[in-house]
Scaffold this motif. Structure first.
Motif, PDB file in Angstrom:
ATOM      1  N   ARG A  86       0.823  -1.210   0.000  1.00 35.72           N
ATOM      2  CA  ARG A  86       0.000   0.000   0.000  1.00 35.72           C
ATOM      3  C   ARG A  86       0.856   1.259   0.000  1.00 35.72           C
ATOM      4  O   ARG A  86       1.983   1.268   0.504  1.00 35.72           O
ATOM      5  N   GLN A 143       2.787   2.961   3.265  1.00 30.35           N
ATOM      6  CA  GLN A 143       3.074   1.899   4.219  1.00 30.35           C
ATOM      7  C   GLN A 143       4.467   2.090   4.819  1.00 30.35           C
ATOM      8  O   GLN A 143       5.384   2.568   4.143  1.00 30.35           O
ATOM      9  N   PHE A 194       6.252  -2.788   4.399  1.00 30.57           N
ATOM     10  CA  PHE A 194       6.196  -2.926   2.943  1.00 30.57           C
ATOM     11  C   PHE A 194       7.162  -4.015   2.481  1.00 30.57           C
ATOM     12  O   PHE A 194       6.801  -4.916   1.704  1.00 30.57           O
TER      13      PHE A 194
END
Length: 328
Positions: free
Chosen positions: A183, A186, A191
């Motif tokens: 996302r 993030q 991530f």
């Protein structure tokens, strides 16, 4: 004698006039023969329409199992950010009919096509049917699919190339990309962990592409993170092009990651007719430009369409190649 002297100039003048008249007549005949009227407004519009990409490019979210019901018509107002370009249905049919009826000019010397099947592994039955198609497809498996290592091992043994279909954030908040999603915004550590979990889900793959991702692929920071990881693993990236403003290709180029982008979605409409017309578009692009990259999904209409179409490629002088041979 006097009469003869008078007639001689008259006869000479008559001959000159006759020659001039003959030259004028011959000139008109040449002009009429060489004249070709300019194309009509309708023909011009048809030519322009052929150059447009008339097939929408949505995010796809697989269900369990995948539905074989036709996709519902989307409201253009809701999908402004999703790169789904609304067209009148008759316009799409007219343009595709024009493509099908137009003569094919073999401009490319070695035309190639890449057929990628996304969302593999979730619908086990249809995924297995895809694996049973002729070898040479590129199959993108979702990392959260059940029994993923056994499924992908069988696909590779059958002669298909493997990719990881990495879930990425879409623009629409109503779409569910899966349990672990990359996302925008993030935390860098979170991530990296999600990306590594996806890439560690199974072995034998040589690249990735985005599952959904119309929001994430617009974000340079996020895509730079993705490309750094791919570079370290010597993997390629295929941009599914779920949105026009994707920066994935630019970030891949900066990172030195081999990459390419999707040209055609085969089954945005879940009908045999749509798949057939999309495959015809793939053929024409390959014959014109030398390469066409198409993305489909494990749907009955797509599987049946490919089963009938793939054996025809050899006689058409078109080669089916994996995505690894199309990236650069």
């Amino acid at each position: 004698m006097k009469i003869f002297k008078v007639l001689t100039p008259l006869r000479a003048a008559s001959i000159v006039l006759a020659v001039v008249a003959l030259v004028i007549v011959l000139d008109q005949l040449v002009v009429k023969r060489d004249y070709a009227p300019p194309p009509s407004h309708d023909v011009t519009e048809a030519i322009v329409a052929v150059e447009r990409d008339v097939i929408p490019t949505p995010d796809f979210a697989p269900s369990l199992p995948l539905s074989t019901e036709p996709l519902q018509t989307v409201d253009p107002a809701v999908v402004v950010d999703e790169d789904i370009i609304p067209h009148e249905p008759e316009t799409v049919d007219d343009v595709v009919d024009e493509l099908l009826s137009a003569p094919v000019h073999h401009a490319a010397t070695n035309p190639r096509v890449v057929i990628i099947i996304d969302d593999m592994g979730v619908d086990v039955k249809r995924s297995a049917a895809v694996v049973d198609l002729p070898a040479g497809l590129t199959l993108a498996y979702l990392p959260y699919a059940s029994n993923i290592k056994a499924q992908t091992a069988k696909a590779k043994e059958a002669g298909h190339e493997l990719m990881v279909h990495v879930p990425m954030e879409p623009m629409s908040q109503t779409k569910d990309p899966g349990p672990e999603v990359l996302r925008v915004g993030q935390d860098e550590a979170a991530f990296a962990q999600i990306l590594q979990d996806g890439l560690n889900a199974f072995d034998g793959y040589v690249g990735i592409n985005n599952h959904m991702g119309s929001k994430l692929t617009q974000d340079k920071t996020a895509m730079a993170r993705v490309m750094t990881e791919l570079k370290s693993r010597n993997l390629y990236f295929i941009d599914s092009r779920t949105i026009q403003n994707s920066v994935a290709g630019d970030m891949a180029r900066e990172a030195g990651v081999p990459h390419a982008s999707r040209d055609v979605f085969l089954d945005h409409e879940n009908t045999a007719e749509f798949v057939s017309k999309s495959l015809a578009q793939v053929e024409r692009k390959a014959l014109k430009d030398g390469l066409a990259i198409a993305i489909g999904h494990p749907k009955d209409v797509t599987i049946e369409g490919l089963r009938a179409w793939l054996p025809t490629l050899k006689d058409k002088g078109i080669e089916l190649v994996p995505a690894s041979q199309a990236v650069k």
